[in-house]
Design an enzyme around this catalytic site. Structure first.
Site, short mmCIF file in Angstrom:
data_model
loop_
_atom_site.label_atom_id
_atom_site.label_comp_id
_atom_site.label_asym_id
_atom_site.label_seq_id
_atom_site.Cartn_x
_atom_site.Cartn_y
_atom_site.Cartn_z
N LYS A 271 65.02 8.25 34.28
CA LYS A 271 63.59 8.58 34.26
C LYS A 271 62.96 8.28 32.90
CE LYS A 271 63.68 12.95 35.36
NZ LYS A 271 65.11 13.19 35.52
N ARG B 292 59.18 20.98 38.59
CA ARG B 292 60.55 21.02 39.10
C ARG B 292 60.71 22.11 40.16
NH1 ARG B 292 62.92 18.68 34.23
NH2 ARG B 292 65.14 18.40 34.21
N ARG C 153 76.30 9.16 27.74
CA ARG C 153 75.05 8.95 27.00
C ARG C 153 75.14 9.54 25.59
NH1 ARG C 153 69.58 10.92 29.84
NH2 ARG C 153 70.44 13.01 29.68
N ARG D 134 73.98 15.06 23.72
CA ARG D 134 73.14 16.22 24.00
C ARG D 134 74.02 17.35 24.49
NH1 ARG D 134 68.20 14.50 27.84
NH2 ARG D 134 68.89 16.41 28.83
N ARG E 126 73.65 20.70 36.20
CA ARG E 126 72.28 20.18 36.23
C ARG E 126 72.04 19.38 37.51
NH1 ARG E 126 72.02 16.81 31.11
NH2 ARG E 126 69.86 16.43 31.57
#
Ligand code: AMP
Length: 222
Positions: free
Chosen positions: A13, A88, A127, A160, A171
């Site tokens: 996104k 959300r 990531r 992260r 998540r």
């Protein structure tokens, strides 16, 4: 034009929103980025949101909604916005619709990016994010020129806190559970478009722009 980019964590996104911002000339608003900035700056909101974020859970509606609507209705988003990460929940969606309607605006299009869970977990756990500017890197798609260092600003690349395997799984599960009612809402409103988020990021952008072009052609033909 107000549009929403929706999709599971790791589907790209952020990358696609940045590309759409370039193509459409309207700002990109990521609630995840906004919240992380609050956490980094040690604001009261950051302190309240941080614990939820580290567990991979949603931050309570009231906290996120107030912060986000203030931005959406502010001068920088007056020509429209690309929303990423908000709404959300149904309560957030309701608050957004009401706020936009109060300003003769509406969510014109919802772009739902999809990819299999296995792909998403690989993307999330691999990531690395720049501690300075938030740029993302991944061994499969984008490696930095200097190991562990951001190409754009030279700051260190870090994982992260919520990109670890366990939190990433939480998540994804939270996302699936929470977004079903949102998808149903936008499908019913006739603004939902499903787009395959797999493959080369340039191809995904082309798919997104093709949907927007078709939609624009459709509305001018009416
Ligand atoms: P993201 O970068 O969009 O994956 O968001 C990172 C984290 O920020 C999420 O796991 C949530 O804890 C929190 N967050 C971001 N946007 C929202 C939202 N609209 N409602 C609740 N929590 C959010």
């Amino acid at each position: 034009m107000d549009l929403l980019l929706i999709g599971p964590p790791g589907v790209g996104k952020g990358t696609q929103a940045a590309r759409l911002r370039q193509a459409l000339g309207i700002p990109h608003l990521s609630t995840g980025d906004l919240l992380r900035r609050h956490v980094a700056e040690g604001t009261a909101l950051g302190a309240a949101a941080g614990a939820h974020m580290r567990r991979g859970e949603l931050v309570p509606d009231a906290l996120v909604t107030e912060m986000t609507l203030e931005q959406i209705l502010g001068p920088s988003c007056s020509a429209g916005v690309i929303l990423d990460g908000f709404p959300r929940t149904p309560a957030q969606a309701e608050a957004l619709d009401t706020a936009l309607a109060g300003h003769a605006r509406r969510l014109a299009v919802v772009l739902h990016l999809t990819a299999p869970d296995q792909t998403l977990l690989r993307r999330l756990t691999g990531r690395r994010t720049c501690a300075g500017c938030g740029d993302s890197y991944h061994p499969d798609t984008r490696t930095p020129r200097t190991h562990g260092q951001c190409d754009s600003c030279g700051q260190p690349l870090v994982q992260r806190a919520d990109d670890t395997a366990e939190t990433a799984r939480t998540r994804l599960a939270v996302h699936t559970r929470q977004t079903q009612p949102l998808l149903a809402r936008y499908r019913l409103a006739g603004v939902l478009h499903e787009i395959d988020g797999c493959g080369d990021p340039g191809d995904v952008t082309r798919r997104l722009l093709a949907v927007l072009a078709l939609r624009a052609a459709g509305s001018s033909a009416l």
